[in-house]
Design a protein around this motif. Structure first.
Motif, PDB file in Angstrom:
ATOM      1  N   MET A   1       0.833  -1.192   0.000  1.00  0.00           N
ATOM      2  CA  MET A   1       0.000   0.000   0.000  1.00  0.00           C
ATOM      3  C   MET A   1       0.872   1.249   0.000  1.00  0.00           C
ATOM      4  SD  MET A   1      -3.200  -0.550   2.510  1.00  0.00           S
ATOM      5  CE  MET A   1      -2.765  -1.905   3.563  1.00  0.00           C
ATOM      6  N   ASP A   2       0.403   2.259  -0.665  1.00  0.00           N
ATOM      7  CA  ASP A   2       1.085   3.549  -0.696  1.00  0.00           C
ATOM      8  C   ASP A   2       0.148   4.585  -0.075  1.00  0.00           C
ATOM      9  OD1 ASP A   2       2.703   5.717  -1.239  1.00  0.00           O
ATOM     10  OD2 ASP A   2       2.136   5.826  -3.351  1.00  0.00           O
ATOM     11  N   LEU A   3       0.310   4.846   1.216  1.00  0.00           N
ATOM     12  CA  LEU A   3      -0.563   5.767   1.946  1.00  0.00           C
ATOM     13  C   LEU A   3       0.237   6.935   2.498  1.00  0.00           C
ATOM     14  CD1 LEU A   3      -2.585   3.164   4.036  1.00  0.00           C
ATOM     15  CD2 LEU A   3      -3.360   4.375   2.002  1.00  0.00           C
ATOM     16  N   THR A   4      -0.405   8.072   2.587  1.00  0.00           N
ATOM     17  CA  THR A   4       0.180   9.229   3.257  1.00  0.00           C
ATOM     18  C   THR A   4      -0.872   9.806   4.201  1.00  0.00           C
ATOM     19  OG1 THR A   4      -0.569  10.777   1.573  1.00  0.00           O
ATOM     20  CG2 THR A   4       1.622   9.838   1.274  1.00  0.00           C
ATOM     21  N   ILE A   5      -0.440  10.598   5.150  1.00  0.00           N
ATOM     22  CA  ILE A   5      -1.377  11.308   6.009  1.00  0.00           C
ATOM     23  C   ILE A   5      -1.689  12.619   5.317  1.00  0.00           C
ATOM     24  CG2 ILE A   5      -1.722  12.424   8.231  1.00  0.00           C
ATOM     25  CD1 ILE A   5       0.137  10.290   9.420  1.00  0.00           C
ATOM     26  N   HIS A   6      -2.938  12.809   4.992  1.00  0.00           N
ATOM     27  CA  HIS A   6      -3.367  14.007   4.284  1.00  0.00           C
ATOM     28  C   HIS A   6      -3.869  15.063   5.252  1.00  0.00           C
ATOM     29  CE1 HIS A   6      -6.180  16.545   1.943  1.00  0.00           C
ATOM     30  NE2 HIS A   6      -5.225  16.461   1.053  1.00  0.00           N
ATOM     31  N   THR A   7      -4.819  14.690   6.112  1.00  0.00           N
ATOM     32  CA  THR A   7      -5.415  15.643   7.034  1.00  0.00           C
ATOM     33  C   THR A   7      -5.716  14.964   8.358  1.00  0.00           C
ATOM     34  OG1 THR A   7      -6.471  16.774   5.167  1.00  0.00           O
ATOM     35  CG2 THR A   7      -7.309  17.291   7.362  1.00  0.00           C
ATOM     36  N   SER A   8      -5.373  15.641   9.440  1.00  0.00           N
ATOM     37  CA  SER A   8      -5.747  15.218  10.788  1.00  0.00           C
ATOM     38  C   SER A   8      -6.775  16.198  11.313  1.00  0.00           C
ATOM     39  CB  SER A   8      -4.540  15.219  11.719  1.00  0.00           C
ATOM     40  OG  SER A   8      -3.720  14.135  11.455  1.00  0.00           O
ATOM     41  N   PHE A   9      -7.584  15.752  12.231  1.00  0.00           N
ATOM     42  CA  PHE A   9      -8.659  16.557  12.797  1.00  0.00           C
ATOM     43  C   PHE A   9      -8.309  17.003  14.219  1.00  0.00           C
ATOM     44  CE2 PHE A   9     -11.996  16.110  15.982  1.00  0.00           C
ATOM     45  CZ  PHE A   9     -12.890  17.091  15.617  1.00  0.00           C
ATOM     46  N   LEU A  10      -8.558  18.259  14.526  1.00  0.00           N
ATOM     47  CA  LEU A  10      -8.535  18.763  15.893  1.00  0.00           C
ATOM     48  C   LEU A  10      -9.806  19.573  16.106  1.00  0.00           C
ATOM     49  CD1 LEU A  10      -4.875  20.024  16.505  1.00  0.00           C
ATOM     50  CD2 LEU A  10      -5.996  18.030  17.518  1.00  0.00           C
ATOM     51  N   PRO A  11     -10.434  19.419  17.251  1.00  0.00           N
ATOM     52  CA  PRO A  11     -11.656  20.172  17.503  1.00  0.00           C
ATOM     53  C   PRO A  11     -11.362  21.614  17.902  1.00  0.00           C
ATOM     54  CG  PRO A  11     -11.118  18.875  19.423  1.00  0.00           C
ATOM     55  CD  PRO A  11     -10.108  18.521  18.358  1.00  0.00           C
ATOM     56  N   HIS A  12     -12.319  22.473  17.661  1.00  0.00           N
ATOM     57  CA  HIS A  12     -12.246  23.839  18.170  1.00  0.00           C
ATOM     58  C   HIS A  12     -13.595  24.217  18.762  1.00  0.00           C
ATOM     59  CE1 HIS A  12     -14.804  25.974  15.299  1.00  0.00           C
ATOM     60  NE2 HIS A  12     -14.160  25.409  14.278  1.00  0.00           N
ATOM     61  N   ASP A  13     -13.571  25.120  19.719  1.00  0.00           N
ATOM     62  CA  ASP A  13     -14.817  25.664  20.244  1.00  0.00           C
ATOM     63  C   ASP A  13     -14.891  27.167  20.010  1.00  0.00           C
ATOM     64  OD1 ASP A  13     -12.878  26.336  22.069  1.00  0.00           O
ATOM     65  OD2 ASP A  13     -13.871  25.422  23.791  1.00  0.00           O
ATOM     66  N   ASP A  14     -13.823  27.715  19.445  1.00  0.00           N
ATOM     67  CA  ASP A  14     -13.762  29.134  19.076  1.00  0.00           C
ATOM     68  C   ASP A  14     -12.892  29.220  17.830  1.00  0.00           C
ATOM     69  OD1 ASP A  14     -13.067  31.825  18.722  1.00  0.00           O
ATOM     70  OD2 ASP A  14     -13.006  32.220  20.873  1.00  0.00           O
ATOM     71  N   PRO A  15     -13.505  29.274  16.648  1.00  0.00           N
ATOM     72  CA  PRO A  15     -12.716  29.220  15.419  1.00  0.00           C
ATOM     73  C   PRO A  15     -11.723  30.366  15.285  1.00  0.00           C
ATOM     74  CG  PRO A  15     -15.004  29.767  14.937  1.00  0.00           C
ATOM     75  CD  PRO A  15     -14.943  29.392  16.378  1.00  0.00           C
ATOM     76  N   ASP A  16     -12.076  31.560  15.723  1.00  0.00           N
ATOM     77  CA  ASP A  16     -11.144  32.688  15.603  1.00  0.00           C
ATOM     78  C   ASP A  16      -9.915  32.495  16.480  1.00  0.00           C
ATOM     79  OD1 ASP A  16     -12.628  34.115  13.666  1.00  0.00           O
ATOM     80  OD2 ASP A  16     -13.939  34.898  15.240  1.00  0.00           O
ATOM     81  N   ALA A  17     -10.114  32.018  17.708  1.00  0.00           N
ATOM     82  CA  ALA A  17      -8.978  31.774  18.611  1.00  0.00           C
ATOM     83  C   ALA A  17      -8.093  30.656  18.068  1.00  0.00           C
ATOM     84  CB  ALA A  17      -9.476  31.446  20.013  1.00  0.00           C
ATOM     85  N   SER A  18      -8.707  29.583  17.551  1.00  0.00           N
ATOM     86  CA  SER A  18      -7.920  28.481  16.991  1.00  0.00           C
ATOM     87  C   SER A  18      -7.161  28.927  15.752  1.00  0.00           C
ATOM     88  CB  SER A  18      -8.825  27.300  16.653  1.00  0.00           C
ATOM     89  OG  SER A  18      -9.299  26.706  17.835  1.00  0.00           O
ATOM     90  N   LEU A  19      -7.820  29.688  14.895  1.00  0.00           N
ATOM     91  CA  LEU A  19      -7.159  30.213  13.701  1.00  0.00           C
ATOM     92  C   LEU A  19      -5.961  31.075  14.086  1.00  0.00           C
ATOM     93  CD1 LEU A  19      -6.996  30.655  10.655  1.00  0.00           C
ATOM     94  CD2 LEU A  19      -8.670  32.491  10.928  1.00  0.00           C
ATOM     95  N   ALA A  20      -6.142  31.961  15.058  1.00  0.00           N
ATOM     96  CA  ALA A  20      -5.040  32.825  15.496  1.00  0.00           C
ATOM     97  C   ALA A  20      -3.875  31.997  16.037  1.00  0.00           C
ATOM     98  CB  ALA A  20      -5.532  33.812  16.550  1.00  0.00           C
ATOM     99  N   PHE A  21      -4.157  30.943  16.784  1.00  0.00           N
ATOM    100  CA  PHE A  21      -3.092  30.111  17.345  1.00  0.00           C
ATOM    101  C   PHE A  21      -2.316  29.409  16.235  1.00  0.00           C
ATOM    102  CE2 PHE A  21      -1.459  26.058  18.955  1.00  0.00           C
ATOM    103  CZ  PHE A  21      -0.678  26.492  20.013  1.00  0.00           C
ATOM    104  N   TYR A  22      -3.005  28.708  15.356  1.00  0.00           N
ATOM    105  CA  TYR A  22      -2.304  27.917  14.345  1.00  0.00           C
ATOM    106  C   TYR A  22      -1.670  28.782  13.256  1.00  0.00           C
ATOM    107  CZ  TYR A  22      -3.757  23.759  16.699  1.00  0.00           C
ATOM    108  OH  TYR A  22      -3.901  22.780  17.657  1.00  0.00           O
ATOM    109  N   ARG A  23      -2.291  29.885  12.922  1.00  0.00           N
ATOM    110  CA  ARG A  23      -1.753  30.788  11.892  1.00  0.00           C
ATOM    111  C   ARG A  23      -0.707  31.722  12.485  1.00  0.00           C
ATOM    112  NH1 ARG A  23      -6.066  34.653  10.267  1.00  0.00           N
ATOM    113  NH2 ARG A  23      -5.374  35.501  12.237  1.00  0.00           N
ATOM    114  N   ASP A  24      -1.067  32.448  13.540  1.00  0.00           N
ATOM    115  CA  ASP A  24      -0.208  33.524  14.041  1.00  0.00           C
ATOM    116  C   ASP A  24       0.862  33.048  15.020  1.00  0.00           C
ATOM    117  OD1 ASP A  24      -1.907  35.099  12.518  1.00  0.00           O
ATOM    118  OD2 ASP A  24      -3.121  35.691  14.242  1.00  0.00           O
TER     119      ASP A  24
END
Length: 136
Positions: A1-24
């Motif tokens: 098999m030839d597999l790669t990890i494409h996307t992992s999931f993490l939950p958020h309860d405040d999208p703006d705060a999560s976006l700021a953390f991962y981006r900024d």
């Protein structure tokens, strides 16, 4: 098999705060941001690695999840036991200093683990554990 990890999931309860953390704070690129209000699905990933992403998503958006499960998920997120991710870097001290300077919640300073890995840990705004491991 030839597999790669494409996307992992993490939950958020405040999208703006999560976006700021991962981006900024972590410097990830924003790949997509769909939905509105608290019901947003945001895909981020490291620059130069377009085939690897993290999907930041509201955990209880699935219509098959009942109220009891939503409460359980919310409780686990509040304790920081629902989601986590392991990242890697060649400059653990530099990453730690940069993330700590942005007021992220420090769980563990850089430490040599008994199993031979040097790492540190933070919590993102949703309570997810973000471990960063040093690689050669």
């Amino acid at each position: 098999m030839d597999l790669t990890i494409h996307t992992s999931f993490l939950p958020h309860d405040d999208p703006d705060a999560s976006l700021a953390f991962y981006r900024d704070v972590l410097g990830f690129e924003v790949r997509s941001d769909v939905g509105q209000g608290r019901m947003r699905w945001i895909t981020v990933g490291p620059a130069g690695q377009p085939d690897t992403s993290i999907l930041l998503a509201p955990p209880a958006a699935d219509p098959g999840i009942g109220e009891e499960e939503r409460r359980t998920i919310a409780g686990m997120m509040a304790k920081g036991t629902y989601g986590w991710i392991l990242l890697a870097t060649r400059d653990l001290d530099g990453v730690f200093d940069a993330v700590q300077a942005r007021d992220a919640e420090v769980v563990q300073e850089p430490t040599e683990q008994p199993y031979g890995i040097r790492d540190c840990a933070f919590r993102d705004p949703a309570g997810n554990l973000v471990r960063v491991q040093e690689i050669a």
